[in-house]
Design a protein around this motif. Structure first.
Motif, short mmCIF file in Angstrom:
data_model
loop_
_atom_site.label_atom_id
_atom_site.label_comp_id
_atom_site.label_asym_id
_atom_site.label_seq_id
_atom_site.Cartn_x
_atom_site.Cartn_y
_atom_site.Cartn_z
N GLY A 282 0.80 -1.22 0.00
CA GLY A 282 0.00 0.00 0.00
C GLY A 282 0.82 1.27 0.00
O GLY A 282 0.26 2.38 0.06
N ARG A 283 2.16 1.14 -0.06
CA ARG A 283 3.01 2.34 0.00
C ARG A 283 4.05 2.33 -1.12
O ARG A 283 5.25 2.43 -0.88
N ASN B 25 -2.61 -4.03 -6.84
CA ASN B 25 -1.93 -3.03 -6.02
C ASN B 25 -1.89 -1.69 -6.75
O ASN B 25 -1.28 -1.56 -7.81
N LYS C 59 0.33 4.66 -4.66
CA LYS C 59 -0.12 5.60 -3.63
C LYS C 59 0.16 7.05 -4.04
O LYS C 59 -0.65 7.94 -3.77
#
Length: 439
Positions: free
Chosen positions: A214-215, A243, A246
């Protein structure tokens, strides 16, 4: 006795010798005088070659003149090599650039550096120091600049930047070594960065490098910023991608090829390191186009009012509405009534949003991630970045526009001696700070 000096003395003519000429001094002194004259002439010629008028607000002007003169010299040598038929001028120029700056994958106590490949695309991976309190790291996929034709993930400028990012952010930085013009042309560079990034985003690969799914963000400078923006738009439309990115961070990105007379193109047409003529040639090279079109493109003949293919796209980069009055000043749009429709017929890639992310549909922009755009006042590409920020904001994207009044194109990678610029250090620090706060 004509030709000889004489004097009549007591009825006699006396022949006198010519008076001796004054001595020019010993040979060593004459040689020294000649050397001084030659040295003075060479210094004057060098000063004439190096000096270019620059605004007083630009960072370290004399250092910038020297850097620009060095780059121009390398370009002229590569053009000579091309003229002699020894190699393509871009291959020769890139050989010079890489030869003077290539750096091996050397790991330090803080950052582990490895060269590998992701799905057949070469990458250099920088892994920040592990922290027990943060088992998963954040990550940036970085795409270097160079007009889609020059530089490398392995030269010291990008090696030092990615090392600093990995260390200061405690992150994994994937620097992509995509293929370059003239070995490949658009859209192969985009295919390379898409393929490498998709490979990296696989769960097992992220797990291998201890990266938080998530980063993950993407970033790039100049032509690399162009590829990062194209990558972001493509991933935004890919429903199979689990995915999501971000953030995206674009450093003085090149984003359009329809208008080469925006205020920044007019203001900085002869400014180092990227004059307008050179940028237009990079575009033509990227598309494997015809150099005969360059002069016509400089005056916007390729997007004149009689070129129907461009009519629907002009509104998307109408800088009179997208730029603030502090930027537009007294500059006037250059819109030709009649032009050369053959240009876009032979190079339709000019109007492709994959090459020019600024002209993408509003629907494509709406779901892009949080965005950082860095622009420099003394850069032909300044307005590309400002207009993209405006379009993204209008689409509801959270945008940070970071503008540097004393910046010039390429400045962020020039942070170490002898090419250390104060604005280079400040832009890099500001960029890394934003990533630290938002990734």
């Amino acid at each position: 006795m004509s030709g000889w000096p004489s004097q009549k003395l007591a009825g006699l003519w006396v022949v006198l010798p010519f008076p001796p000429r004054p001595s020019a001094g010993p040979p060593s002194r004459r040689r020294m005088r000649s050397s001084c004259v030659l040295l003075t002439a060479l210094v004057a010629l060098a000063a004439y070659y190096i000096y270019i008028p620059l605004p007083s607000s630009v960072s370290d002007p004399w250092k910038l003149m020297l850097l620009d003169a060095t780059f121009r010299s390398a370009q002229q040598v590569s053009n000579l090599i091309h003229f002699l038929g020894l190699s393509h001028h871009l291959l020769a120029l890139n050989f010079i650039i890489v030869s003077f700056g290539k750096k091996s994958a050397w790991s330090s106590a803080q950052v582990k550096v490895t060269d590998t490949d992701f799905d057949g695309v070469e990458v250099r991976v920088f892994e920040g120091p592990p922290k027990p309190e943060e088992p998963l790291k954040r990550s940036i996929v970085y795409i270097h600049g160079g007009g889609w034709a020059l530089a490398s993930a392995k030269i010291r400028y990008y090696d030092e930047l990615c090392t600093a990012m990995a260390e200061e952010l405690n992150a994994v930085i994937v620097s992509i070594e995509y293929r370059l013009v003239p070995k490949v042309y658009f859209p192969e560079q985009i295919h390379d960065v898409v393929r490498a990034t998709k490979y990296f985003l696989q769960p097992e690969v992220l797990h291998k490098y201890s990266v938080d799914p998530g980063r993950v963000g993407i970033s790039g400078d100049s032509a690399g910023g162009n590829l990062a923006a194209a990558l972001g738009q493509q991933f935004n439309q890919d429903t199979n991608l689990k995915n999501k990115l971000k953030v995206q961070a674009l450093i003085y990105p090149v984003l359009q090829a329809l208008d080469f007379n925006t205020p920044s193109y007019q203001q900085n047409m002869n400014t180092p390191i990227l004059p307008r003529y050179v940028m237009v040639k990079y575009w033509v090279d990227y598309f494997n186009g015809n150099y005969d079109f360059v002069q016509a493109m400089i005056v916007n003949n390729h997007t004149s009012l009689d070129v129907d293919e461009a009519s629907a796209l002009r509104a998307r980069l109408n800088w009179t509405s997208l730029l603030p009055t502090s930027i537009t000043k007294n500059y006037k749009p250059v819109m030709q009534t009649t032009g050369n429709s053959r240009i876009v017929q032979e190079i339709p890639q000019l109007l492709d949003a994959r090459s020019a992310p600024l002209i993408a549909d509003q629907e494509v922009l709406q779901h892009l991630p949080k965005t950082y755009i860095l622009t420099c006042e003394h850069d032909v590409l300044r307005d590309d970045g400002i207009m993209y920020a405006k379009r993204l904001e209008s689409a509801g994207v959270e945008v940070t526009l970071d503008h540097f009044e004393d910046g010039f194109h390429g400045c962020m990678i020039f942070t170490s001696w002898p090419t250390n610029f104060s604005v280079g250090i400040r832009t890099r620090n500001s960029y890394i700070k934003w990533l630290d706060q938002n990734l």
